[in-house]
Design an enzyme around this catalytic site. Structure first.
Site: not given
Lengths: 296, 296
Positions: B172, B163, B82
């Site tokens: 990630g 962020g 995925h």
């Protein structure tokens, strides 16, 4: 609660709130029983209580509440506009969730048995629990009211199903049984001709050859200048809302009249809406549990 | 719980059940938060979690769960079929009960702010929370995946909303935002001609000028010898099930083809059924809270 039965006992006390609180307190703070609503009417001198619960917990609570009402309410001194025959006038049990009408019927009989033994109170089984067709209808059972009931019960047609063969001296007699949730459903017609609404009401109601679980009347909505087919659906699982709606629409066409709207008054079980969507959308294999809210 | 938001975080771990349990444990035993479901796929190496809760409680739990995933999941070692770009790949918030999509959006932003500050993890806002149209679609955001994301984020089109300006070295980047509940809805046609289903799918889907919140494909149901218009309704409050059904039916008539049925796959919000009954029965003033089950 995974399996839910609703009970809507009608108590013949709508004025003395202290007495009423003592009865309502029976339902409070119990595991697997929840007091959902109560509504007192001073003119009727009557209070309608809505409580839900699991079978066993509801049984214990209802037997206790009946006992409290027998203790506190004296029908020999009761006055009110609403017909009544007992301190606890009527106790319907209604299957709501994961419960069959047969289970609601069994619960009604268990409560009647336990309460009749504990308090010497006689019970008539009514509606789906009735022991004979002439005892299904509450109005037929209650005819004569508290004052006439001792005499009425001498007739072998009116021997109680549980308890002593005659009335309790102060608490009278109680009707108890299972029934389906009522759906109050009205269809509004684009005409002010009451005769048309009345004719359609006749066509769809049980009494005149219509659907088995429909009671209907034609009424005027004067402020809107239209008429309405005003109905009670007494078993929406067997006489569906959409079937009634479509039939009223079809009958109205005969007079060149449009259906301008319809209304559900008060509560309706989710299953009735699922059945409606199922019919119109031609759903295949749709299951009640696919409704997201049932998972919460 | 009176006001319910659903959150369906996708974690990039579907094989190490010990790590997964530590993440799931964050949701357990909390007041006003309920872990409804989780489903891991080993090939995808991914787990989809379904949790519901009240706003504040859900916020605290989600921030904590993101922290646990950042701690435990290392994307530099992640393999799976995925596509993915983060340890917590995507965090959708879905309004379920007495909550608006604006409130779900606000919650998504609060979680992104708190988690980015706590863990140095960057967040892209997506779907209804997206800060620009090109960032609404998850596939567009995720293109390039974890391995390509550091480079992609140098482009000013892809500066994160919360962020740091670059990826977390092991966790990630995460997509977060509000979306409506999906309704998977299929309409079955009385023909084996796939071309007809495909043409109708084109007519009703957004991409080709159809309804804004419809994705659609024509597919064959080989075992039944019929074809289907297979759809996702991405906002049933704005593109109603009944409107889609009636439009597919209307288009099918053009080919002399009947609609033989339809199906809702998986869960559907109660409001979607209420809207359906409301349309077909021409209901006046019907309110969600009249559904008996919402009172229990």
């Amino acid at each position: 609660m995974e399996r839910i039965i609703e009970c809507v006992p009608n108590f013949s006390e709508g004025r003395d709130l202290q007495k009423l609180e003592k009865i309502l307190d029976v339902f409070r703070g119990r595991h697997n029983v929840k007091l959902l609503d109560y509504s007192s009417d001073e003119d009727h001198n009557r209070t309608v209580v809505t409580v839900v619960g699991e079978t066993e917990a509801l049984k214990v609570a209802m037997v206790e509440a009946i006992g409290k009402a027998v203790e506190l309410i004296d029908l020999t001194k009761h006055e009110g506009q609403h017909p009544r025959m007992g301190a606890v006038d009527v106790v319907p049990f209604i299957p709501i969730k994961n419960v069959t009408v047969e289970e609601a019927d069994a619960l009604a009989k268990e409560v009647a048995k336990a309460a009749s033994e504990a308090y010497g109170l006689p019970f008539f089984l009514y509606e789906k629990s009735a022991s004979a067709p002439h005892r299904e209808n509450l109005a037929a059972i209650r005819k004569g009211q508290f004052e006439g009931m001792a005499e009425k019960m001498k007739d072998e047609q009116w021997i109680p199903d549980f308890g002593p063969g005659t009335i309790h001296p102060t608490a009278g007699v109680t009707a108890i049984g299972a029934r389906m949730p009522l759906v109050a459903y009205n269809v509004n017609l684009g005409t002010n001709n009451l005769e048309i609404a009345s004719k359609i009401a006749k066509n769809v109601r049980f009494m005149n050859g219509g659907f088995r679980y429909v009671k209907a009347l034609g009424i005027e909505l004067e402020d809107r200048g239209i008429v309405q087919v005003s109905m009670n659906l007494t078993d929406y699982t067997k006489t569906s809302i959409y079937r009634v709606f479509e039939t009223v629409k079809m009958e109205a066409e005969r007079y060149g009249v449009n259906v301008v709207g319809s209304e559900i008054v008060g509560l309706v079980p989710l299953q009735a809406l699922v059945d409606t969507a199922d019919y119109y959308l031609r759903l295949e294999n749709f299951n009640f549990n696919q409704v997201l809210e049932t998972r919460l």
